[in-house]
Design a protein around this motif. Structure first.
Motif: not given
Length: 315
Positions: A244-266
């Motif tokens: 996932i290429l996530a163009l989203i604020p880094g302090d959101t729940d979505a960003a936290g989930l992507i980072n914790s799962l190693g699912a892409g780049r925020v």
């Protein structure tokens, strides 16, 4: 205008079917008012399920008149206060509402995330590899999911390296507003942008799985920033196992989930140079054959598990 008719119908259904708990989901917020009236008329408790925050929304209603906002604020407070439980779609919004209504017991609030249906993803094998590195956005583009900066980043990359035109593709599956189409023309990137249009859900899933990377968009907001949604498409993206290429604020729940799962780049949605760097990096990984999706366990986001959580709340 539909409230009195829905209340009358609801009373008949509750009596006939011996309904024990009323479940109301919003928008429309009038559903919550109907649930409130049905509680008073039948004595049945009700549970509210917010698919988006109501008065704490970061995205709309800011142009509403003061009278309308006061009325909606009144109905939110009354419907929340009389509810058995109040469900939000992520912890961030849930915590924001607990702070907003200190007089309502915090135990009334709960959150159940969006999710995915495993039957939609019997396998994550691609039908065939594309000729170009393909980044896909699957879903409707709203005012809070602006693609402007990814389009500018791709346009800048093509101006710096015209040969990338034959090796990269940006695909939009779903409704694309006319102003976005104009921007694509103005940036002269029509050759690398495909607009697939609105498709049946199963075909949309196939486009996800066949992509090399998936684009997630969420604008940075200035009002009620602590109540940002986690878009439903995120969980289907996770189920597709594509990076996932996530163009989203880094302090959101979505960003936290992507980072914790190693699912892409925020990447911050306003960081144009960071977006360019992320696209280039993923493209280089793609060329080397090392662009991989995550392998984390996401079973807790399956519809079956989410239904189990809802049963626990309704009980």
């Amino acid at each position: 205008g539909w409230i009195p008719f829905a209340v009358l119908k609801g009373m008949r259904v509750i009596k006939k079917e011996k309904i024990e708990v009323i479940y109301a989901t919003g928008k429309p917020w009038s559903s919550f008012v109907i649930a409130l009236f049905l509680k008073f008329l039948t004595g049945r408790p009700y549970v509210l399920d917010l698919r988006d925050p109501w008065m704490l929304t970061p995205y709309d209603n800011h142009g509403a008149t003061g009278l309308r906002r006061r009325l909606e604020g009144f109905w939110e407070r009354i419907t929340f206060s009389n509810a058995k439980r109040i469900i939000n779609v992520n912890r961030q919004i849930n915590d924001a509402y607990i702070r907003h209504y200190p007089s309502i017991p915090s135990g009334k609030f709960a959150f159940i995330t969006h999710g995915y249906d495993p039957d939609d993803f019997p396998g994550t094998k691609r039908t065939e590899a594309g000729a170009r590195f393909t980044i896909s956005y699957v879903g409707t583009l709203y005012s809070n999911t602006s693609p402007d900066n990814i389009l500018k980043a791709v346009g800048s990359l093509l101006s710096e390296d015209p040969f990338m035109k034959d090796n990269i593709q940006l695909k939009f599956v779903g409704f694309v507003p006319s102003h976005v189409k104009r921007m694509i023309r103005d940036l002269a990137i029509e050759d690398v942008v495909e607009i697939a249009g609105c498709l049946p859900h199963r075909e949309s899933i196939r486009h996800m799985v066949d992509s090399d990377a998936l684009l997630l968009l969420l604008n940075r907001v200035k009002i009620n920033a602590g109540a940002q949604v986690s878009t439903g498409k995120l969980f289907e993206y996770l189920a597709s196992r594509r990076p996932i290429l996530a163009l989203i604020p880094g302090d959101t729940d979505a960003a936290g989930l992507i980072n914790s799962l190693g699912a892409g780049r925020v990447v911050d949605p306003d960081n144009l140079s960071g977006i360019k760097e992320a696209v280039c990096s993923m493209y280089q990984d793609y060329k080397r054959g090392c662009l991989k999706g995550h392998s984390s366990d996401i079973g807790r986001f399956s519809r079956k598990e989410l239904a189990r959580q809802l049963c626990a709340v309704l009980g």
